[in-house]
Write a protein that holds these residues in place. Structure first.
Motif, short mmCIF file in Angstrom:
data_model
loop_
_atom_site.label_atom_id
_atom_site.label_comp_id
_atom_site.label_asym_id
_atom_site.label_seq_id
_atom_site.Cartn_x
_atom_site.Cartn_y
_atom_site.Cartn_z
N LYS A 129 40.68 37.89 33.92
CA LYS A 129 41.79 38.14 32.98
C LYS A 129 43.04 38.21 33.83
CE LYS A 129 42.26 40.07 28.45
NZ LYS A 129 43.32 41.04 28.15
N SER B 15 30.78 49.02 34.79
CA SER B 15 31.29 49.39 33.47
C SER B 15 30.98 48.33 32.42
CB SER B 15 32.81 49.66 33.53
OG SER B 15 33.48 48.53 34.02
N ASP C 282 38.04 42.00 42.84
CA ASP C 282 38.35 43.06 41.89
C ASP C 282 39.86 43.29 41.76
OD1 ASP C 282 35.64 43.32 41.69
OD2 ASP C 282 35.51 45.27 42.68
N ALA C 283 40.60 42.99 42.82
CA ALA C 283 42.05 43.24 42.81
C ALA C 283 42.78 42.40 41.75
CB ALA C 283 42.64 42.96 44.19
N LEU C 284 42.13 41.37 41.22
CA LEU C 284 42.83 40.55 40.22
C LEU C 284 43.13 41.34 38.95
CD1 LEU C 284 42.03 38.18 42.18
CD2 LEU C 284 42.13 36.76 40.14
N GLU C 285 42.20 42.19 38.53
CA GLU C 285 42.49 43.06 37.38
C GLU C 285 42.61 44.53 37.79
OE1 GLU C 285 39.82 41.08 37.35
OE2 GLU C 285 40.22 39.57 35.81
N GLY C 286 42.27 44.85 39.03
CA GLY C 286 42.33 46.24 39.45
C GLY C 286 41.23 47.10 38.86
N VAL C 287 40.14 46.47 38.43
CA VAL C 287 38.97 47.23 37.97
C VAL C 287 37.91 47.09 39.06
CG1 VAL C 287 37.17 47.47 36.23
CG2 VAL C 287 39.48 46.80 35.55
N TYR D 4 49.01 47.14 37.10
CA TYR D 4 48.19 46.31 36.22
C TYR D 4 48.47 46.66 34.77
CZ TYR D 4 45.49 45.14 40.38
OH TYR D 4 45.11 44.69 41.61
N THR D 5 48.05 45.80 33.87
CA THR D 5 48.07 46.14 32.45
C THR D 5 46.64 46.13 31.92
OG1 THR D 5 48.41 43.83 31.85
CG2 THR D 5 50.38 45.20 32.01
N ARG D 6 46.44 46.82 30.81
CA ARG D 6 45.13 46.86 30.16
C ARG D 6 45.33 46.56 28.69
NH1 ARG D 6 43.40 46.55 34.40
NH2 ARG D 6 42.73 48.18 35.79
N THR D 7 44.61 45.58 28.20
CA THR D 7 44.58 45.35 26.76
C THR D 7 43.55 46.30 26.17
OG1 THR D 7 45.11 43.05 27.16
CG2 THR D 7 44.25 43.60 24.98
N GLU E 224 33.30 49.47 21.98
CA GLU E 224 33.27 48.32 21.07
C GLU E 224 31.84 47.91 20.73
OE1 GLU E 224 35.51 44.99 22.66
OE2 GLU E 224 37.07 46.35 23.38
N ALA F 233 47.27 39.56 44.50
CA ALA F 233 45.95 40.15 44.75
C ALA F 233 45.21 39.43 45.88
CB ALA F 233 45.11 40.11 43.47
N GLU G 202 46.34 40.37 33.41
CA GLU G 202 46.45 41.83 33.60
C GLU G 202 46.78 42.20 35.04
OE1 GLU G 202 43.40 43.92 31.31
OE2 GLU G 202 44.52 43.21 29.57
N GLY G 203 46.95 41.19 35.90
CA GLY G 203 47.36 41.48 37.28
C GLY G 203 48.15 40.28 37.78
N ASP H 45 35.60 44.28 28.14
CA ASP H 45 34.33 44.36 27.41
C ASP H 45 34.27 43.26 26.35
OD1 ASP H 45 34.05 46.68 28.83
OD2 ASP H 45 33.88 48.01 27.10
N THR I 58 39.81 43.47 25.28
CA THR I 58 39.46 44.22 26.49
C THR I 58 38.56 43.36 27.36
OG1 THR I 58 37.50 45.10 25.41
CG2 THR I 58 39.50 46.44 25.24
N GLY J 175 42.32 46.62 22.86
CA GLY J 175 41.31 46.09 21.95
C GLY J 175 41.12 46.91 20.67
N TYR K 194 49.64 48.24 42.74
CA TYR K 194 50.06 47.21 41.81
C TYR K 194 50.05 47.75 40.38
CZ TYR K 194 50.89 42.69 39.82
OH TYR K 194 51.47 41.65 39.15
N ILE L 120 47.67 51.08 39.96
CA ILE L 120 46.56 51.38 40.85
C ILE L 120 47.05 51.30 42.28
CG2 ILE L 120 44.38 50.49 41.76
CD1 ILE L 120 43.55 49.82 39.02
#
Lengths: 330, 384
Positions: free
Chosen positions: B114, B66, B55-60, A15-18, A50, B123, B117-118, B24, B22, A20, A13, A167
């Motif tokens: 979030k 982290s 986890d698949a919702l954001e792929g992290v 994905y996107t990453r913000t 951050e 997911a 982002e997915g 974070d 982010t 910051g 898939y 990913i």
């Protein structure tokens, strides 16, 4: 009979990453030819965060400072056989590099040519790729201390705010024996369930165990059930257009309680019974495909593989009272 | 014997799409706000409990690792909870248990999602369940509820309007639909018959956090505590022979256990406000019945009579609910902390006058995980 291969599929898939207030400038810096860290108390942290990793206090962009371009290797490992996911197609090192001016290390790749050129304490220096997009893979390191030539920078480029992140995971596993017998049955146009030795209820498709009574089921518990059954539940789906979606028109997915079964098969795909006529209690039968084969087996599906049937059609029998199937409306 | 535990700090981000932060930054915003409300810092926290949906919702993968440092968990334990859509409430309960057990005095708990982002529909099905989505799973059960209860079709529309009107009073809510109306709901596209677009939850970003502490530490925090009187979780399989997906045994058991623990004998009378997990409008009457607040077949009448509006005798989702904000992993915790807001008197424009006892609830998976808690302004409220 067609051969049943093991399970092998790829899940992926975009994905996107913000990025910051800190990672954004860091990535923008890599694109524009400099490496940034953050000053946190009396330390400089690179790659920057951050917050102060020691106590969680907030660290703002006013603390960004430039570090490098050279640094010292504090630890390393040699990648002798790179894969397609690696930054080089030739052997290289992953190293923990403490850049000059920084107090922490950054994990990155060193294009050292040979393992013999790597040692802890050696000096390395950054190199910028010609094509840079604002990603950690815009740069790499080489042995030595010679500063790189200033890369050409597009002064009008926007700062990095959002990045794409594809990913993927490839999943391979053997078919479980109960699942293999079920799928082999389908190849012969038979639907095989399992009768629980605990309460006599027939599970189709089976999980290989009776989850309620917590007893395993074996080949001795296999039973064939009918290709006819009763609709216990249905959904009319108006497709949402997400990545990978191939549907464009509304369609029905229903659950069918096959005659002789006590669990329903879910996700039965209905394309040619009018939506306004469809209802719980309707009697359906499977119309098998002549030439059955599979391309996406798995161990957990709760339906029949769609590739085994042409369609489901009405049997012509009268509808069943919905109250009689209300325990099966998953 | 468990010792008392109270919510002393609450933090919420705005629930929007594409929040420019982010992960974070997202969790820190809610966490720092909760700490500020509790007049504490990360240094005062003994353990962190974090929750989110798959986890698949954001792929992290394993984000608890982290995000640990971002939540000040260096040198401290961090726990991650996962129970699908109910995870936010399960996480709150896990945090409460850590305090009640005596293991830790003060626990920070944070949940987030979030979604921008997915893609949740993708997911949740692992990319291969025919694109049915959550609504596609729940639609047949809603239809079956309507059939059994003989509820008129406008009930779903009514819930959709009520929760969006409530959301107009909540500055954190994702949807602020000024011109929402019954007409608009019923004329919106049919996504999964009988669920219209406007009867469905949005896809939101956001984080929610709470600080929970033991009775002897409550006085460190200046703002009014919400005492956790009791909680319950129950689970059942998604499919098995004889499963009733409308009147779900695990949901009945969960409610019964909770009311017994707290000493509630008549939930409709003794609970002043409820935040129920209602991602699709019909789940309001379905959970009123499914959690023993209304008799079987009577839940929709409470909705129809206006009992669940702010000002009704059993207000539900005064904050606007999941129908107005759905950062999935946080949604259950939002129910729990909005219940706490009601009994702390900090619910702002959607405050129920004089609320003393409030219910927070979430469900997840194929309506198979349940997590509920009851909070009160008093440690030992008089239910007589």
């Amino acid at each position: 009979m067609a051969q049943l291969p093991d399970i092998d599929f790829t899940l992926e898939y975009p994905y996107t990453r913000t990025t910051g207030p800190i990672i954004g400038p860091f990535l923008t810096g890599l694109r524009d030819g400099r490496i940034l860290g953050t000053r946190v108390g009396d330390r400089v942290i690179c790659p920057p965060l951050e917050y102060d990793p020691a106590d969680g206090s907030t660290v703002g962009p006013e603390n960004l400072v430039e570090v490098g371009p050279a640094g010292t290797v504090e630890g390393w490992t040699w990648v002798a056989e790179p894969t397609s996911k690696h930054p080089f197609d030739r052997p290289f090192a992953f190293a923990q590099i403490r850049l000059d001016g920084a107090d922490t290390t950054m994990l990155h790749a060193v294009d050292a040519g040979s393992i013999d050129n790597m040692s802890t304490g050696m000096r390395v220096v950054v190199r910028f790729n010609d094509e840079r997009v604002g990603s950690v893979t815009d740069v790499y390191f080489v042995p030595g201390e010679d500063a790189p030539d200033a890369p050409s920078v597009d002064a009008d480029a926007e700062p990095v705010g959002i990045m794409e992140h594809l990913i993927g995971v490839r999943i391979r596993e053997p078919l479980q024996p109960f699942r293999k017998r079920f799928l082999e049955g389908l190849l012969q146009k038979k639907i095989i369930g399992q009768r629980s030795p605990a309460d006599g209820k027939v599970h189709v498709p089976s999980r290989g165990y009776d989850a309620i009574n917590r007893v395993p089921m074996t080949e001795d518990d296999d039973v064939e059930v009918s290709g006819r059954g009763t609709v216990t539940s249905y959904t009319e789906i108006t497709p949402i257009q997400y990545h990978g979606q191939t549907e464009t028109e509304p369609y029905i997915r229903c659950s069918v309680l096959l005659d002789g079964a006590d669990t329903t098969i879910g996700g039965v795909d209905i394309r040619d019974i009018p939506i306004e006529e469809f209802k719980v209690g309707m009697r359906l039968q499977i119309v098998w495909r002549d030439d059955i084969s599979f391309d996406d087996e798995d161990n957990r599906a709760y339906g029949l593989n769609e590739s085994v049937y042409e369609r489901w059609e009405r049997t012509g029998e009268p509808d069943v009272d919905p109250d009689l199937v209300k325990e099966h409306n998953f | 014997m468990a010792r008392p535990c109270a919510v002393v700090g609450i933090g919420q981000t705005k629930y929007k799409r594409q929040l420019p932060v982010t992960l974070d930054g997202l969790v820190r915003e809610a966490a720092l706000q909760a700490l500020e409300d509790a007049n504490l810092t990360f240094a005062d926290i003994d353990a962190v409990v974090i929750g989110k949906a798959p986890d698949a919702l954001e792929g992290v993968v394993m984000p608890e690792l982290s995000l640990a440092d971002a939540l000040g968990a260096v040198g401290k334990p961090i726990h991650r909870v996962h129970t699908a859509g109910s995870v936010g409430a399960s996480t709150a309960i896990s945090a409460a248990v850590l305090v009640e057990s005596g293991r830790y005095d003060t626990v920070l708990t944070v949940t987030y999602e979030k979604q921008s982002e997915g893609n949740a529909t993708w997911a949740l099905s692992g990319g291969r369940s025919g694109g049915q989505g959550a609504g596609g799973t729940f639609a047949p059960w809603i239809r079956e509820y309507i059939r059994r209860s003989k509820a008129p079709e406008h009930i779903g529309w009514k819930v959709a309007v009520k929760d969006r009107l409530n959301a107009l009073k909540n500055p954190n809510a994702h949807l602020h639909l000024e011109d929402i109306s019954i007409e608009k709901v019923k004329e919106s596209p049919m996504l999964w018959d009988p669920i219209h677009f406007l009867e469905s939850c949005p896809s939101s970003d956001g984080a929610a956090a709470m600080v929970l502490t033991s009775e002897d530490k409550v006085s460190r925090s200046p703002n009014k505590p919400a005492w956790v009187l009791g909680h319950a979780k129950r689970t059942e399989f998604s499919t098995f022979p004889g499963r009733d997906t409308i009147r779900i045994q695990a949901g009945l058991d969960c409610a019964e256990a909770l009311y017994k623990k707290v000493g509630i004998t008549d939930p409709r009378k003794q609970i002043d406000a409820a935040e129920l997990y209602v991602p699709f409008s019909w789940y309001e009457p379905m959970w009123l019945e499914g959690h023993l607040i209304a008799e079987e077949g009577e839940g929709w009448k409470m909705t129809d009579e206006g009992a669940t509006e702010i000002g009704g005798d059993f207000p539900v989702n005064c904050s606007g609910g999941v129908l107005s904000s759905n950062p999935i992993g946080a949604s259950g915790m939002i129910r729990c902390l909005e219940a706490a807001n009601q009994v702390r008197g900090t619910a702002g424009d959607y405050q129920v006058d004089g609320a003393k006892v409030a219910l927070g609830h979430a469900y997840g998976g194929a309506a198979q995980y349940f997590a509920m808690w009851i909070v009160s302004s008093e440690l030992q409220p008089d239910f007589t």
